[in-house]
Design a protein around this motif. Structure first.
Motif, PDB file in Angstrom:
ATOM      1  N   ASP A   1     -11.295   8.524 -10.745  1.00 33.59           N
ATOM      2  CA  ASP A   1     -10.864   7.228 -11.250  1.00 33.59           C
ATOM      3  C   ASP A   1     -10.083   6.406 -10.231  1.00 33.59           C
ATOM      4  N   LEU A   2      -9.711   7.016  -9.097  1.00 29.35           N
ATOM      5  CA  LEU A   2      -8.979   6.261  -8.081  1.00 29.35           C
ATOM      6  C   LEU A   2      -9.947   5.391  -7.279  1.00 29.35           C
ATOM      7  N   SER A   3      -9.541   4.162  -7.053  1.00 33.21           N
ATOM      8  CA  SER A   3     -10.365   3.230  -6.271  1.00 33.21           C
ATOM      9  C   SER A   3     -10.217   3.553  -4.780  1.00 33.21           C
ATOM     10  N   PRO A   4     -11.108   3.050  -3.942  1.00 35.75           N
ATOM     11  CA  PRO A   4     -10.941   3.221  -2.494  1.00 35.75           C
ATOM     12  C   PRO A   4      -9.584   2.699  -1.999  1.00 35.75           C
ATOM     13  N   ASP A   5      -9.099   1.594  -2.572  1.00 43.57           N
ATOM     14  CA  ASP A   5      -7.775   1.082  -2.192  1.00 43.57           C
ATOM     15  C   ASP A   5      -6.669   2.042  -2.590  1.00 43.57           C
ATOM     16  N   ASP A   6      -6.789   2.657  -3.774  1.00 38.95           N
ATOM     17  CA  ASP A   6      -5.802   3.649  -4.211  1.00 38.95           C
ATOM     18  C   ASP A   6      -5.770   4.825  -3.240  1.00 38.95           C
ATOM     19  N   ILE A   7      -6.936   5.297  -2.871  1.00 36.08           N
ATOM     20  CA  ILE A   7      -7.028   6.448  -1.969  1.00 36.08           C
ATOM     21  C   ILE A   7      -6.472   6.094  -0.593  1.00 36.08           C
ATOM     22  N   GLN A   8      -6.757   4.894  -0.124  1.00 34.58           N
ATOM     23  CA  GLN A   8      -6.202   4.456   1.152  1.00 34.58           C
ATOM     24  C   GLN A   8      -4.678   4.376   1.064  1.00 34.58           C
ATOM     25  N   SER A   9      -4.163   3.932  -0.060  1.00 31.12           N
ATOM     26  CA  SER A   9      -2.715   3.852  -0.255  1.00 31.12           C
ATOM     27  C   SER A   9      -2.078   5.239  -0.210  1.00 31.12           C
ATOM     28  N   VAL A  10      -2.713   6.215  -0.842  1.00 31.42           N
ATOM     29  CA  VAL A  10      -2.199   7.591  -0.805  1.00 31.42           C
ATOM     30  C   VAL A  10      -2.231   8.110   0.632  1.00 31.42           C
ATOM     31  N   THR A  11      -3.302   7.838   1.340  1.00 32.60           N
ATOM     32  CA  THR A  11      -3.421   8.283   2.727  1.00 32.60           C
ATOM     33  C   THR A  11      -2.324   7.665   3.587  1.00 32.60           C
ATOM     34  N   ILE A  12      -2.072   6.376   3.413  1.00 26.03           N
ATOM     35  CA  ILE A  12      -0.994   5.706   4.153  1.00 26.03           C
ATOM     36  C   ILE A  12       0.343   6.343   3.813  1.00 26.03           C
ATOM     37  N   TYR A  13       0.571   6.602   2.528  1.00 27.06           N
ATOM     38  CA  TYR A  13       1.837   7.214   2.117  1.00 27.06           C
ATOM     39  C   TYR A  13       2.023   8.592   2.750  1.00 27.06           C
ATOM     40  N   LEU A  14       0.986   9.431   2.707  1.00 27.62           N
ATOM     41  CA  LEU A  14       1.097  10.756   3.299  1.00 27.62           C
ATOM     42  C   LEU A  14       1.389  10.666   4.788  1.00 27.62           C
TER      43      LEU A  14
ATOM     44  N   ASN B   1     -10.506  13.467  12.201  1.00 28.83           N
ATOM     45  CA  ASN B   1     -10.819  12.557  11.091  1.00 28.83           C
ATOM     46  C   ASN B   1      -9.943  12.817   9.861  1.00 28.83           C
ATOM     47  N   MET B   2      -8.655  12.983  10.080  1.00 26.71           N
ATOM     48  CA  MET B   2      -7.749  13.364   8.990  1.00 26.71           C
ATOM     49  C   MET B   2      -7.746  12.352   7.843  1.00 26.71           C
ATOM     50  N   ASP B   3      -7.748  11.050   8.153  1.00 27.32           N
ATOM     51  CA  ASP B   3      -7.757  10.047   7.083  1.00 27.32           C
ATOM     52  C   ASP B   3      -8.981  10.200   6.193  1.00 27.32           C
ATOM     53  N   GLN B   4     -10.119  10.426   6.804  1.00 28.65           N
ATOM     54  CA  GLN B   4     -11.365  10.594   6.046  1.00 28.65           C
ATOM     55  C   GLN B   4     -11.320  11.881   5.223  1.00 28.65           C
TER      56      GLN B   4
ATOM     57  N   ASP C   1       0.832  -1.202   0.000  1.00 29.88           N
ATOM     58  CA  ASP C   1       0.000   0.000   0.000  1.00 29.88           C
ATOM     59  C   ASP C   1       0.866   1.251   0.000  1.00 29.88           C
ATOM     60  N   LEU C   2       1.936   1.237   0.770  1.00 31.24           N
ATOM     61  CA  LEU C   2       2.838   2.380   0.847  1.00 31.24           C
ATOM     62  C   LEU C   2       3.492   2.638  -0.519  1.00 31.24           C
ATOM     63  N   ALA C   3       3.948   1.584  -1.152  1.00 32.54           N
ATOM     64  CA  ALA C   3       4.578   1.724  -2.471  1.00 32.54           C
ATOM     65  C   ALA C   3       3.566   2.217  -3.510  1.00 32.54           C
ATOM     66  N   LYS C   4       2.360   1.692  -3.445  1.00 28.05           N
ATOM     67  CA  LYS C   4       1.310   2.120  -4.371  1.00 28.05           C
ATOM     68  C   LYS C   4       0.957   3.583  -4.125  1.00 28.05           C
ATOM     69  N   GLY C   5       0.849   3.964  -2.855  1.00 24.65           N
ATOM     70  CA  GLY C   5       0.554   5.351  -2.506  1.00 24.65           C
ATOM     71  C   GLY C   5       1.635   6.299  -2.979  1.00 24.65           C
ATOM     72  N   LYS C   6       2.889   5.878  -2.842  1.00 21.15           N
ATOM     73  CA  LYS C   6       4.011   6.700  -3.307  1.00 21.15           C
ATOM     74  C   LYS C   6       3.934   6.899  -4.821  1.00 21.15           C
ATOM     75  N   ALA C   7       3.644   5.828  -5.543  1.00 19.58           N
ATOM     76  CA  ALA C   7       3.541   5.923  -7.008  1.00 19.58           C
ATOM     77  C   ALA C   7       2.430   6.883  -7.421  1.00 19.58           C
ATOM     78  N   ILE C   8       1.297   6.794  -6.761  1.00 14.95           N
ATOM     79  CA  ILE C   8       0.179   7.696  -7.084  1.00 14.95           C
ATOM     80  C   ILE C   8       0.543   9.129  -6.731  1.00 14.95           C
ATOM     81  N   TYR C   9       1.151   9.332  -5.565  1.00  9.75           N
ATOM     82  CA  TYR C   9       1.570  10.674  -5.145  1.00  9.75           C
ATOM     83  C   TYR C   9       2.534  11.270  -6.173  1.00  9.75           C
TER      84      TYR C   9
END
Length: 115
Positions: A95-108, A74-77, A27-35
């Motif tokens: 176009d980002l899926s809920p998993d993509d958004i969660q990955s970005v949140t984890i990365y941040l 509620n920062m994650d939300q 998730d962290l790697a995916k979030g980094k890629a999206i970021y």
């Protein structure tokens, strides 16, 4: 017998922990890629809101390195809602899926949130 059960339980917990850490790493790697693809231009490589695209923006993009930013409830939300729907000058990402958004949140959170 009791020692064998305790050892087996410890091994099971260790395996689960490794699996969770591995999934979180993905998730962290995916979030980094999206970021890096969608956010870095304005929010910058340091997450401080000083990317090259931020020069002409007013107000400036969020600074993820400030403690004040993370003190909001509620920062994650909130991050998920802004990433999905956009805010102000920030474009939406429908176009980002809920998993993509969660990955970005984890990365941040893992990368920029002050410790």
């Amino acid at each position: 017998m009791k020692k064998a059960l305790i050892c087996a339980a410890i091994l099971c917990l260790a395996a689960v922990s490794l699996q969770l850490n591995s999934a979180r790493g993905a998730d962290l790697a995916k979030g980094k890629a999206i970021y890096e693809e969608r956010c870095i231009l304005c929010h910058g490589p340091k997450g401080d809101g000083k990317g090259q695209g931020a020069i002409a923006l007013n107000p400036k993009p969020a600074n993820y390195t400030q403690k004040k930013f993370w003190e909001q409830p509620n920062m994650d939300q909130l991050i998920a809602e802004v990433v999905k729907a956009g805010k102000g000058q920030m474009r939406s990402n429908p176009d980002l899926s809920p998993d993509d958004i969660q990955s970005v949140t984890i990365y941040l959170t893992e990368t920029f949130k002050p410790k």
